[in-house]
Design an enzyme around this catalytic site. Structure first.
Site, mmCIF file in Angstrom:
data_model
loop_
_atom_site.group_PDB
_atom_site.id
_atom_site.type_symbol
_atom_site.label_atom_id
_atom_site.label_comp_id
_atom_site.label_asym_id
_atom_site.label_seq_id
_atom_site.Cartn_x
_atom_site.Cartn_y
_atom_site.Cartn_z
ATOM 1 N N CYS A 134 -0.761 -4.986 7.091
ATOM 2 C CA CYS A 134 -0.847 -3.781 8.050
ATOM 3 C C CYS A 134 -0.054 -4.152 9.179
ATOM 4 O O CYS A 134 0.868 -3.191 9.979
ATOM 5 C CB CYS A 134 -1.988 -2.939 8.489
ATOM 6 S SG CYS A 134 -3.579 -2.925 7.050
ATOM 7 N N CYS A 185 1.104 -1.509 -0.089
ATOM 8 C CA CYS A 185 -0.034 -0.105 -0.087
ATOM 9 C C CYS A 185 0.871 1.252 0.153
ATOM 10 O O CYS A 185 0.519 2.312 -0.142
ATOM 11 C CB CYS A 185 -1.139 -0.201 1.174
ATOM 12 S SG CYS A 185 0.455 -0.024 2.522
ATOM 13 N N CYS A 188 -2.061 3.563 7.569
ATOM 14 C CA CYS A 188 -3.901 2.963 8.191
ATOM 15 C C CYS A 188 -3.605 3.341 9.564
ATOM 16 O O CYS A 188 -2.929 3.013 10.189
ATOM 17 C CB CYS A 188 -3.986 2.618 7.561
ATOM 18 S SG CYS A 188 -3.903 0.775 7.719
ATOM 19 N N ASP A 198 2.284 2.538 2.101
ATOM 20 C CA ASP A 198 2.771 3.234 3.731
ATOM 21 C C ASP A 198 4.096 2.796 4.606
ATOM 22 O O ASP A 198 4.509 2.255 4.068
ATOM 23 C CB ASP A 198 1.651 2.480 4.911
ATOM 24 C CG ASP A 198 0.090 2.748 4.861
ATOM 25 O OD1 ASP A 198 -0.204 4.233 3.797
ATOM 26 O OD2 ASP A 198 -0.611 2.816 4.625
HETATM 27 FE FE1 FES Z 1 -0.908 0.452 4.476
HETATM 28 FE FE2 FES Z 1 -2.636 -0.366 6.510
HETATM 29 S S1 FES Z 1 -3.578 -0.038 4.453
HETATM 30 S S2 FES Z 1 -0.497 -0.417 5.857
#
Ligand code: FES
Length: 147
Positions: free
Chosen positions: A103, A34, A59, A36
């Site tokens: 995540c 994602c 997130c 992140d």
């Molecule tokens: Fe990226 Fe949760 S959607 S860490």
């Protein structure tokens, strides 16, 4: 309810957010699924993690798992922190929905990256269990860690 009360609590009131200017080890990882990012700071005295802070650009599940992970390793030994798995962090939060389990990997990897940094700064060899895929030459430097 999709998320447990503990997940919501740690998301809304994350513990140990911030930076440590005098950290002994800093690790940053990225989630390839994602994009992140999580950064973890450790203060280590002897064999004990005396302080820990994190910053997560991610997130709610990533924030909640980072927060819980910092609580689980604070005051613990390096060996205990090394053995912390994302599944154990998710369990401590009373679970995450299956599709959000990825995540929780960020927290485990950020701790490992910060511990690896600590070993490097000490001039000590980094234990194999702390090596992330991107440091594995066979992996051709594929990057799950944002380095
Ligand atoms: Fe990226 Fe949760 S959607 S860490």
């Amino acid at each position: 309810m999709l998320y447990s009360e503990k997940v919501m609590d740690h998301f809304e009131h994350p513990r140990n957010v911030g930076e440590l200017a005098d950290a002994d080890g800093v690790g940053q990882v990225g989630n390839p699924k994602c994009g992140d990012i999580m950064k973890m700071y450790l203060k280590i005295d002897g064999d004990v993690i005396t302080d820990v802070k994190f910053k997560t650009f991610g997130c709610g599940s990533a924030i909640a798992t980072s927060s819980m992970a910092t609580e689980l390793i604070k005051g613990r030994t390096i060996g205990e922190a090394m053995g912390l798995t994302n599944a154990a962090v998710a369990e401590a939060l009373d679970g995450l929905p299956g599709y959000k389990m990825h995540c929780s990997v960020l927290a485990e990897e950020a701790i490992k990256a910060a511990l690896a940094d600590y070993y490097k700064r000490q001039g000590k060899p980094v234990p194999d269990s702390l090596k992330l895929p991107c440091e594995d030459e066979e992996h051709g430097g594929c990057c799950a860690c944002g380095h």
